[in-house]
Motif scaffolding. Structure first.
Motif, PDB file in Angstrom:
ATOM      1  N   PHE A  34       0.821  -1.205   0.000  1.00  0.00           N
ATOM      2  CA  PHE A  34       0.000   0.000   0.000  1.00  0.00           C
ATOM      3  C   PHE A  34       0.861   1.264   0.000  1.00  0.00           C
ATOM      4  O   PHE A  34       0.574   2.222  -0.730  1.00  0.00           O
ATOM      5  CB  PHE A  34      -0.948   0.002   1.201  1.00  0.00           C
ATOM      6  CG  PHE A  34      -2.179  -0.849   0.991  1.00  0.00           C
ATOM      7  CD1 PHE A  34      -2.995  -0.646  -0.106  1.00  0.00           C
ATOM      8  CD2 PHE A  34      -2.504  -1.850   1.884  1.00  0.00           C
ATOM      9  CE1 PHE A  34      -4.123  -1.423  -0.308  1.00  0.00           C
ATOM     10  CE2 PHE A  34      -3.629  -2.637   1.689  1.00  0.00           C
ATOM     11  CZ  PHE A  34      -4.444  -2.419   0.594  1.00  0.00           C
ATOM     12  N   ALA A  35       1.905   1.283   0.807  1.00  0.00           N
ATOM     13  CA  ALA A  35       2.772   2.466   0.850  1.00  0.00           C
ATOM     14  C   ALA A  35       3.410   2.729  -0.513  1.00  0.00           C
ATOM     15  O   ALA A  35       3.456   3.880  -0.985  1.00  0.00           O
ATOM     16  CB  ALA A  35       3.850   2.275   1.915  1.00  0.00           C
ATOM     17  N   ASN A  36       3.891   1.678  -1.168  1.00  0.00           N
ATOM     18  CA  ASN A  36       4.501   1.839  -2.486  1.00  0.00           C
ATOM     19  C   ASN A  36       3.475   2.193  -3.562  1.00  0.00           C
ATOM     20  O   ASN A  36       3.827   2.759  -4.597  1.00  0.00           O
ATOM     21  CB  ASN A  36       5.220   0.547  -2.886  1.00  0.00           C
ATOM     22  CG  ASN A  36       6.484   0.312  -2.077  1.00  0.00           C
ATOM     23  OD1 ASN A  36       7.191   1.255  -1.731  1.00  0.00           O
ATOM     24  ND2 ASN A  36       6.772  -0.939  -1.752  1.00  0.00           N
ATOM     25  N   SER A  37       2.200   1.851  -3.317  1.00  0.00           N
ATOM     26  CA  SER A  37       1.129   2.149  -4.271  1.00  0.00           C
ATOM     27  C   SER A  37       0.546   3.537  -4.077  1.00  0.00           C
ATOM     28  O   SER A  37      -0.347   3.950  -4.831  1.00  0.00           O
ATOM     29  CB  SER A  37      -0.003   1.116  -4.137  1.00  0.00           C
ATOM     30  OG  SER A  37       0.450  -0.196  -4.380  1.00  0.00           O
ATOM     31  N   GLY A  38       0.992   4.255  -3.040  1.00  0.00           N
ATOM     32  CA  GLY A  38       0.451   5.579  -2.783  1.00  0.00           C
ATOM     33  C   GLY A  38      -0.845   5.578  -2.007  1.00  0.00           C
ATOM     34  O   GLY A  38      -1.577   6.575  -2.010  1.00  0.00           O
ATOM     35  N   VAL A  39      -1.143   4.470  -1.338  1.00  0.00           N
ATOM     36  CA  VAL A  39      -2.321   4.409  -0.454  1.00  0.00           C
ATOM     37  C   VAL A  39      -1.802   4.587   0.966  1.00  0.00           C
ATOM     38  O   VAL A  39      -1.240   3.659   1.551  1.00  0.00           O
ATOM     39  CB  VAL A  39      -3.071   3.070  -0.612  1.00  0.00           C
ATOM     40  CG1 VAL A  39      -4.296   3.028   0.300  1.00  0.00           C
ATOM     41  CG2 VAL A  39      -3.482   2.857  -2.065  1.00  0.00           C
ATOM     42  N   TYR A  40      -1.976   5.776   1.518  1.00  0.00           N
ATOM     43  CA  TYR A  40      -1.270   6.152   2.743  1.00  0.00           C
ATOM     44  C   TYR A  40      -2.164   6.209   3.980  1.00  0.00           C
ATOM     45  O   TYR A  40      -1.719   6.653   5.030  1.00  0.00           O
ATOM     46  CB  TYR A  40      -0.603   7.514   2.561  1.00  0.00           C
ATOM     47  CG  TYR A  40       0.426   7.545   1.456  1.00  0.00           C
ATOM     48  CD1 TYR A  40       1.496   6.647   1.444  1.00  0.00           C
ATOM     49  CD2 TYR A  40       0.326   8.484   0.429  1.00  0.00           C
ATOM     50  CE1 TYR A  40       2.445   6.693   0.434  1.00  0.00           C
ATOM     51  CE2 TYR A  40       1.270   8.528  -0.590  1.00  0.00           C
ATOM     52  CZ  TYR A  40       2.326   7.627  -0.581  1.00  0.00           C
ATOM     53  OH  TYR A  40       3.258   7.662  -1.579  1.00  0.00           O
ATOM     54  N   ARG A  41      -3.410   5.792   3.842  1.00  0.00           N
ATOM     55  CA  ARG A  41      -4.304   5.738   5.002  1.00  0.00           C
ATOM     56  C   ARG A  41      -4.669   4.276   5.244  1.00  0.00           C
ATOM     57  O   ARG A  41      -5.413   3.689   4.462  1.00  0.00           O
ATOM     58  CB  ARG A  41      -5.543   6.598   4.770  1.00  0.00           C
ATOM     59  CG  ARG A  41      -5.248   8.091   4.703  1.00  0.00           C
ATOM     60  CD  ARG A  41      -6.505   8.886   4.341  1.00  0.00           C
ATOM     61  NE  ARG A  41      -6.278  10.322   4.463  1.00  0.00           N
ATOM     62  CZ  ARG A  41      -5.766  11.085   3.515  1.00  0.00           C
ATOM     63  NH1 ARG A  41      -5.414  10.541   2.372  1.00  0.00           N
ATOM     64  NH2 ARG A  41      -5.603  12.382   3.699  1.00  0.00           N
ATOM     65  N   MET A  42      -4.139   3.722   6.327  1.00  0.00           N
ATOM     66  CA  MET A  42      -4.301   2.297   6.592  1.00  0.00           C
ATOM     67  C   MET A  42      -4.761   2.062   8.021  1.00  0.00           C
ATOM     68  O   MET A  42      -4.139   2.555   8.967  1.00  0.00           O
ATOM     69  CB  MET A  42      -2.978   1.547   6.370  1.00  0.00           C
ATOM     70  CG  MET A  42      -2.384   1.717   4.995  1.00  0.00           C
ATOM     71  SD  MET A  42      -0.790   0.859   4.848  1.00  0.00           S
ATOM     72  CE  MET A  42       0.230   2.157   4.179  1.00  0.00           C
ATOM     73  N   LYS A  43      -5.844   1.323   8.161  1.00  0.00           N
ATOM     74  CA  LYS A  43      -6.348   0.896   9.461  1.00  0.00           C
ATOM     75  C   LYS A  43      -6.156  -0.614   9.567  1.00  0.00           C
ATOM     76  O   LYS A  43      -6.614  -1.362   8.703  1.00  0.00           O
ATOM     77  CB  LYS A  43      -7.836   1.238   9.599  1.00  0.00           C
ATOM     78  CG  LYS A  43      -8.151   2.734   9.565  1.00  0.00           C
ATOM     79  CD  LYS A  43      -7.848   3.408  10.886  1.00  0.00           C
ATOM     80  CE  LYS A  43      -8.368   4.843  10.899  1.00  0.00           C
ATOM     81  NZ  LYS A  43      -8.185   5.508  12.199  1.00  0.00           N
ATOM     82  N   VAL A  44      -5.483  -1.054  10.619  1.00  0.00           N
ATOM     83  CA  VAL A  44      -5.212  -2.479  10.822  1.00  0.00           C
ATOM     84  C   VAL A  44      -6.122  -2.971  11.936  1.00  0.00           C
ATOM     85  O   VAL A  44      -5.984  -2.561  13.097  1.00  0.00           O
ATOM     86  CB  VAL A  44      -3.731  -2.707  11.188  1.00  0.00           C
ATOM     87  CG1 VAL A  44      -3.464  -4.200  11.378  1.00  0.00           C
ATOM     88  CG2 VAL A  44      -2.816  -2.136  10.110  1.00  0.00           C
ATOM     89  N   LEU A  45      -7.068  -3.844  11.596  1.00  0.00           N
ATOM     90  CA  LEU A  45      -8.055  -4.335  12.556  1.00  0.00           C
ATOM     91  C   LEU A  45      -7.482  -5.556  13.266  1.00  0.00           C
ATOM     92  O   LEU A  45      -7.258  -6.598  12.650  1.00  0.00           O
ATOM     93  CB  LEU A  45      -9.363  -4.685  11.853  1.00  0.00           C
ATOM     94  CG  LEU A  45      -9.937  -3.611  10.914  1.00  0.00           C
ATOM     95  CD1 LEU A  45     -11.331  -4.014  10.441  1.00  0.00           C
ATOM     96  CD2 LEU A  45      -9.987  -2.245  11.584  1.00  0.00           C
ATOM     97  N   THR A  46      -7.236  -5.419  14.557  1.00  0.00           N
ATOM     98  CA  THR A  46      -6.566  -6.468  15.321  1.00  0.00           C
ATOM     99  C   THR A  46      -7.532  -7.083  16.335  1.00  0.00           C
ATOM    100  O   THR A  46      -8.570  -6.509  16.672  1.00  0.00           O
ATOM    101  CB  THR A  46      -5.346  -5.912  16.066  1.00  0.00           C
ATOM    102  OG1 THR A  46      -5.784  -4.976  17.066  1.00  0.00           O
ATOM    103  CG2 THR A  46      -4.397  -5.199  15.100  1.00  0.00           C
ATOM    104  N   GLN A  47      -7.157  -8.263  16.842  1.00  0.00           N
ATOM    105  CA  GLN A  47      -7.963  -8.896  17.877  1.00  0.00           C
ATOM    106  C   GLN A  47      -7.119  -9.831  18.733  1.00  0.00           C
ATOM    107  O   GLN A  47      -6.696  -9.480  19.819  1.00  0.00           O
ATOM    108  CB  GLN A  47      -9.160  -9.640  17.260  1.00  0.00           C
ATOM    109  CG  GLN A  47     -10.092 -10.268  18.304  1.00  0.00           C
ATOM    110  CD  GLN A  47     -11.449 -10.640  17.723  1.00  0.00           C
ATOM    111  OE1 GLN A  47     -12.456 -10.042  18.076  1.00  0.00           O
ATOM    112  NE2 GLN A  47     -11.479 -11.617  16.841  1.00  0.00           N
ATOM    113  N   TYR A  48      -6.837 -11.034  18.250  1.00  0.00           N
ATOM    114  CA  TYR A  48      -6.176 -12.054  19.075  1.00  0.00           C
ATOM    115  C   TYR A  48      -4.699 -11.753  19.299  1.00  0.00           C
ATOM    116  O   TYR A  48      -3.971 -11.445  18.363  1.00  0.00           O
ATOM    117  CB  TYR A  48      -6.313 -13.440  18.424  1.00  0.00           C
ATOM    118  CG  TYR A  48      -7.727 -13.941  18.330  1.00  0.00           C
ATOM    119  CD1 TYR A  48      -8.390 -14.444  19.444  1.00  0.00           C
ATOM    120  CD2 TYR A  48      -8.414 -13.902  17.128  1.00  0.00           C
ATOM    121  CE1 TYR A  48      -9.692 -14.894  19.353  1.00  0.00           C
ATOM    122  CE2 TYR A  48      -9.718 -14.357  17.022  1.00  0.00           C
ATOM    123  CZ  TYR A  48     -10.352 -14.849  18.142  1.00  0.00           C
ATOM    124  OH  TYR A  48     -11.650 -15.296  18.044  1.00  0.00           O
TER     125      TYR A  48
END
Length: 409
Positions: free
Chosen positions: A45-59
């Motif tokens: 994503f960073a190399n593609s120019g998509v700079y807004r990332m939310k990482v949904l975590t749990q376990y």
């Protein structure tokens, strides 16, 4: 320009990677010596120019959260970020019931960000991909949803969502992990599998997860519950990952994608990296894989005592910073930072995690040794699997796995 948001699903338990996931989430498992598995999707994503990332975590997310907060610091001034989003129970007292429910429980993110398009990608695959090409395809086709897909051997098809696609690229059927996967047209040995990477027009994604949340009989899974219904009433298109082009990538690497969901696949994917001309090349500086920089000294190889065969050497191997190969031999192996292999030992076809110490005169092959393990002098591992099974975890493929921090005697 269109406003883009990436929502990365990183909450799975990763039970098939046990014991490597005994104390960490699957996306936080080390890979390739100095990376974590999640670094690959974030780097794409960073190399593609998509700079807004939310990482949904749990376990078991502590290790993953630490890695994200310490490594993935983007430019807040420009609105760029990688942020961990733990399960917050916004819709009730339940943890995430599935991948679709994870998005539903975090609809506030979509409301706050107001993106035009949303990437919903998995966090546990190894590959390079230019996400902008998938976006261009999605916009050109005027798709409600686009699913990235790749051919896999038909005997592996029961592990994936399998797709039937028309000549124009539109999905005609979707089967989630079928017992008898249908073959691709013209190729009875292969079937077309979903990579678990989706691109939605925002209004479609919101409508579908809200609809799914109201269905008490649903599995709340993207493949089984969302995609398998969406293609019946909306234009769902299939993006051919093999056509994706990445800067600096050699032709043989195009289409390389590994779902490192079990130990044997994880092991072989690491071994892919140590080939002289690897099918997946970490050294492509035009599409780098980013990770945490370590303030460690260079790797060191000591002793050249030829008469006594006490020579520090490593062949066809990846050796990270801070390692010391002290009068020992390492072949076709991947060493994370701060590994020490002491004199007269032989390590072959192994993956050694951070801060592993191999004592003198050990013989170890086809093993994965997790973090902070010390192997006593004179120990033999990987040569007698029956004996190894009495002490360690051994996979069906014959790989010996020693869990994090285990006291080996």
């Amino acid at each position: 320009m269109a406003k883009l948001l990436a929502m990365i699903l990183a909450g799975g338990a990763g039970t098939r990677l046990e014991p490597l996931t005994r104390e960490r989430a699957k996306p936080a498992v080390p890979f390739g010596g100095r990376y974590r598995i999640i670094d690959f999707v974030l780097s794409n994503f960073a190399n593609s120019g998509v700079y807004r990332m939310k990482v949904l975590t749990q376990y078991k997310s502590d290790s993953l959260n630490n890695h994200l907060s310490r490594t993935w610091r983007m430019t807040a001034f420009l609105g760029h970020y990688v942020e961990a989003v733990p399960a917050q129970m916004r819709t009730g007292l339940d943890w995430y019931k599935g991948s679709a429910d994870a998005i539903y429980q975090n609809l506030n993110i979509i409301t706050d960000e107001e993106p035009d398009y949303i990437f919903v990608f998995g966090a546990d695959h190894v590959y390079r991909m230019d996400a902008r090409e998938m976006l261009d395809f999605h916009i050109t086709k005027k798709a409600a949803c686009t699913v990235a897909a790749i051919p896999v051997p038909i005997e592996q098809g029961r592990e994936f969502g399998i797709i039937d696609v028309g000549p124009d690229g539109q999905m005609r059927q979707f089967l989630e992990k079928p017992k008898d996967p249908p073959p691709m047209p013209g190729n009875p040995k292969m079937c077309l599998a979903s990579m678990g990477n989706y691109l939605f027009s925002t209004n479609v994604l919101v409508q579908e997860v809200v609809r799914d949340a109201a269905d008490e009989t649903s599995a709340h899974d993207f493949g089984k519950s969302i995609i398998s219904e969406l293609y019946k009433h909306a234009p769902v298109y299939v993006y051919d990952f093999a056509q994706n082009r990445v800067a600096g990538q050699e032709e043989k690497e195009r289409g390389y994608w590994r779902d490192v969901g079990n130990i044997d696949v994880y092991y072989q994917s690491n071994m892919d990296l140590v080939e002289v001309n690897p099918i997946f090349n970490l050294y492509n500086d035009r599409w780098p894989i980013y990770t945490q920089p370590n303030n460690l000294p260079p790797a060191k190889f000591v002793f050249a005592d030829e008469p006594n065969h006490r020579v520090g050497r490593a062949m066809d191997s990846l050796v990270s910073e801070g390692c010391i190969i002290s009068g020992s031999g390492v072949k076709r192996s991947v060493l994370s930072p701060k590994v020490r292999v002491n004199s007269y030992s032989e390590v072959e076809d192994c993956i050694l995690f951070e801060n592993v110490t191999i004592g003198r005169r050990c013989r170890i092959r086809r093993a994965i040794i997790d973090k902070n393990v010390e192997i006593p002098p004179g120990m033999t591992i990987g040569y007698d699997l029956e004996e190894d099974r009495r002490r360690f975890h051994v996979t069906s493929g014959g790989v010996v796995v020693i869990p994090k921090g285990m006291k080996v005697t």
